[in-house]
Design a protein around this motif. Structure first.
Motif, PDB file in Angstrom:
ATOM      1  N   GLY A 157       0.616  -1.440  -0.041  1.00 45.05           N
ATOM      2  CA  GLY A 157      -0.071   0.121  -0.043  1.00 45.05           C
ATOM      3  C   GLY A 157       0.793   1.133  -0.002  1.00 45.05           C
ATOM      4  N   THR A 158       1.990   1.171  -0.226  1.00 43.17           N
ATOM      5  CA  THR A 158       3.097   2.397  -0.266  1.00 43.17           C
ATOM      6  C   THR A 158       3.787   2.316  -1.653  1.00 43.17           C
ATOM      7  N   GLU A 159       4.421   3.685  -1.873  1.00 41.23           N
ATOM      8  CA  GLU A 159       5.102   3.748  -2.911  1.00 41.23           C
ATOM      9  C   GLU A 159       6.588   3.595  -2.769  1.00 41.23           C
ATOM     10  N   SER A 160       7.002   4.075  -1.615  1.00 44.61           N
ATOM     11  CA  SER A 160       8.616   4.327  -1.395  1.00 44.61           C
ATOM     12  C   SER A 160       9.149   2.947  -1.031  1.00 44.61           C
ATOM     13  N   PHE A 161      10.521   2.867  -1.411  1.00 42.92           N
ATOM     14  CA  PHE A 161      11.043   1.784  -0.860  1.00 42.92           C
ATOM     15  C   PHE A 161      12.278   2.395  -0.141  1.00 42.92           C
ATOM     16  N   MET A 162      12.661   1.508   0.868  1.00 43.55           N
ATOM     17  CA  MET A 162      13.414   2.027   2.294  1.00 43.55           C
ATOM     18  C   MET A 162      14.120   0.886   2.684  1.00 43.55           C
ATOM     19  N   GLN A 163      14.703   1.115   3.707  1.00 43.04           N
ATOM     20  CA  GLN A 163      15.448   0.046   4.460  1.00 43.04           C
ATOM     21  C   GLN A 163      14.691  -0.978   5.135  1.00 43.04           C
ATOM     22  N   PRO A 164      14.914  -2.131   5.233  1.00 44.35           N
ATOM     23  CA  PRO A 164      14.473  -2.949   6.072  1.00 44.35           C
ATOM     24  C   PRO A 164      14.570  -2.684   7.571  1.00 44.35           C
ATOM     25  N   GLY A 165      13.295  -2.811   8.418  1.00 50.83           N
ATOM     26  CA  GLY A 165      13.603  -2.390   9.804  1.00 50.83           C
ATOM     27  C   GLY A 165      12.193  -2.069  10.210  1.00 50.83           C
ATOM     28  N   GLY A 166      12.042  -1.591  11.332  1.00 51.30           N
ATOM     29  CA  GLY A 166      10.795  -1.199  11.922  1.00 51.30           C
ATOM     30  C   GLY A 166      10.965  -0.590  13.203  1.00 51.30           C
ATOM     31  N   THR A 190      16.071   3.663  -9.698  1.00 48.41           N
ATOM     32  CA  THR A 190      14.702   4.113 -10.447  1.00 48.41           C
ATOM     33  C   THR A 190      13.583   3.861  -9.660  1.00 48.41           C
ATOM     34  N   VAL A 191      13.624   3.769  -8.502  1.00 49.87           N
ATOM     35  CA  VAL A 191      12.426   3.426  -7.826  1.00 49.87           C
ATOM     36  C   VAL A 191      12.273   4.830  -6.931  1.00 49.87           C
ATOM     37  N   THR A 192      10.975   4.747  -6.263  1.00 52.28           N
ATOM     38  CA  THR A 192      10.895   6.133  -5.448  1.00 52.28           C
ATOM     39  C   THR A 192      11.424   5.796  -4.218  1.00 52.28           C
ATOM     40  N   LEU A 193      12.286   6.401  -3.523  1.00 52.47           N
ATOM     41  CA  LEU A 193      12.974   6.335  -2.309  1.00 52.47           C
ATOM     42  C   LEU A 193      12.252   7.116  -1.212  1.00 52.47           C
ATOM     43  N   ALA A 194      12.196   6.395   0.019  1.00 53.21           N
ATOM     44  CA  ALA A 194      11.797   6.979   1.261  1.00 53.21           C
ATOM     45  C   ALA A 194      12.899   8.198   1.511  1.00 53.21           C
ATOM     46  N   PRO A 195      12.603   9.345   2.156  1.00 51.83           N
ATOM     47  CA  PRO A 195      13.744  10.314   2.421  1.00 51.83           C
ATOM     48  C   PRO A 195      14.877   9.861   3.206  1.00 51.83           C
ATOM     49  N   LEU A 196      14.664   9.053   4.343  1.00 54.28           N
ATOM     50  CA  LEU A 196      15.684   8.581   5.088  1.00 54.28           C
ATOM     51  C   LEU A 196      16.688   7.656   4.183  1.00 54.28           C
ATOM     52  N   THR A 197      16.315   6.884   3.134  1.00 56.91           N
ATOM     53  CA  THR A 197      16.987   6.222   2.325  1.00 56.91           C
ATOM     54  C   THR A 197      17.610   7.255   1.424  1.00 56.91           C
ATOM     55  N   ARG A 198      17.255   8.275   0.631  1.00 53.12           N
ATOM     56  CA  ARG A 198      17.554   9.152  -0.097  1.00 53.12           C
ATOM     57  C   ARG A 198      18.673   9.936   0.396  1.00 53.12           C
ATOM     58  N   ASP A 199      18.182  10.577   1.509  1.00 52.42           N
ATOM     59  CA  ASP A 199      19.213  11.583   2.071  1.00 52.42           C
ATOM     60  C   ASP A 199      20.249  11.074   3.116  1.00 52.42           C
ATOM     61  N   THR A 208      22.568   7.486  14.540  1.00 55.14           N
ATOM     62  CA  THR A 208      21.168   7.628  14.569  1.00 55.14           C
ATOM     63  C   THR A 208      20.976   8.790  13.476  1.00 55.14           C
ATOM     64  N   PHE A 209      19.817   8.553  12.544  1.00 54.29           N
ATOM     65  CA  PHE A 209      19.635   9.573  11.422  1.00 54.29           C
ATOM     66  C   PHE A 209      17.907   9.975  11.997  1.00 54.29           C
ATOM     67  N   ALA A 210      17.803  11.200  11.327  1.00 55.85           N
ATOM     68  CA  ALA A 210      16.235  11.555  11.215  1.00 55.85           C
ATOM     69  C   ALA A 210      15.924  12.156   9.824  1.00 55.85           C
ATOM     70  N   ALA A 211      14.693  11.971   9.351  1.00 56.59           N
ATOM     71  CA  ALA A 211      14.090  12.370   8.082  1.00 56.59           C
ATOM     72  C   ALA A 211      12.590  12.161   8.085  1.00 56.59           C
ATOM     73  N   PRO A 212      12.006  13.032   7.393  1.00 54.97           N
ATOM     74  CA  PRO A 212      10.561  12.763   7.307  1.00 54.97           C
ATOM     75  C   PRO A 212      10.196  11.591   7.087  1.00 54.97           C
ATOM     76  N   ALA A 213       9.071  11.332   7.518  1.00 59.09           N
ATOM     77  CA  ALA A 213       8.385   9.694   7.539  1.00 59.09           C
ATOM     78  C   ALA A 213       7.914   9.455   5.917  1.00 59.09           C
ATOM     79  N   ALA A 214       8.309   8.709   5.423  1.00 60.30           N
ATOM     80  CA  ALA A 214       7.701   8.318   4.004  1.00 60.30           C
ATOM     81  C   ALA A 214       6.033   8.017   3.938  1.00 60.30           C
ATOM     82  N   ASN A 215       5.750   7.264   4.905  1.00 63.75           N
ATOM     83  CA  ASN A 215       4.368   6.950   4.874  1.00 63.75           C
ATOM     84  C   ASN A 215       3.416   7.571   5.868  1.00 63.75           C
ATOM     85  N   GLU A 216       4.041   8.268   6.691  1.00 61.58           N
ATOM     86  CA  GLU A 216       3.042   9.070   7.763  1.00 61.58           C
ATOM     87  C   GLU A 216       3.326  10.550   7.640  1.00 61.58           C
ATOM     88  N   PRO A 217       2.561  11.325   6.952  1.00 61.72           N
ATOM     89  CA  PRO A 217       2.720  12.743   6.656  1.00 61.72           C
ATOM     90  C   PRO A 217       2.828  13.767   8.079  1.00 61.72           C
TER      91      PRO A 217
END
Length: 136
Positions: A29-38, A117-126, A72-81
Motif C-alpha cells: 500500500g506504499t510507493e517508497s522503497f526503504m531500508q528493512p527494519g521497523g 529508478t524507484v521512489t525512495l523514502a527520505p531517510l534512504t535517499r538523504d 542515529t539519523f532523522a528524516a521525514p516519514a515516508a508513509n506518515e505525513p
C-alpha cells in the motif's frame, strides 16, 4: 501534539550482500522503497528490534554480533505525513536470501553503480545512499 508525539523510533539496516548490492523494501500500500527494519517497541534494544523485524518481514535469521551500529539519523516519514522517523541505523552484510513476508510487498537490490529508478523514502535517499556509497 508535541514534537515527541510526532516522532517514530525505528531500527533499520543498511543491508548489503557480498557483491555490495543494497537491499530495499516496499511495504504493502506504499510507493517508497526503504531500508528493512521497523518500529522499536518500548523497552526494546534497537539491535534486538532490528533482528525481530528482519525475521518477521524478510525471514532472515541474523545474529546480534553481525550488526554494526552506524549512528542515529532523522528524516521525514515516508508513509506518515507530518511525522519524523529517527532511525538507529545498523550495517549488515548477508548473503541470506530474503523472502518478503508480513507487510513487505516487494524487495529490490540496488547495485553500487546503478541509479535508483524507484521512489525512495527520505531517510534512504538523504542518509542511507550517501553512507552506502561512501563505504562507511
Amino acid at each position: 501534539m508535541s514534537s515527541s508525539d510526532r516522532l517514530i523510533r525505528i531500527a533499520a539496516a543498511l543491508l548489503t550482500d557480498s557483491q555490495g548490492r543494497l537491499l530495499l523494501v516496499r511495504k504493502r500500500g506504499t510507493e517508497s522503497f526503504m531500508q528493512p527494519g521497523g518500529k522499536i517497541e518500548p523497552q526494546e534494544e534497537p539491535g534486538a528490534a532490528l533482528l525481530r523485524e528482519l525475521r518477521e518481514e524478510l525471514r532472515l535469521e541474523e545474529e546480534r554480533k553481525s550488526l554494526a551500529h552506524l549512528g542515529t539519523f532523522a528524516a521525514p516519514a515516508a508513509n506518515e505525513p507530518g511525522f519524523t522517523v529517527r532511525a538507529e541505523m545498523f550495517r549488515l552484510v548477508s548473503d541470506a536470501r530474503p523472502q518478503p513476508a508480513a507487510e513487505i510487498a516487494e524487495i529490490a537490490w540496488l547495485s553500487p553503480d546503478a541509479t535508483a529508478t524507484v521512489t525512495l523514502a527520505p531517510l534512504t535517499r538523504d542518509h542511507v545512499l550517501p553512507l552506502w556509497r561512501s563505504g562507511r
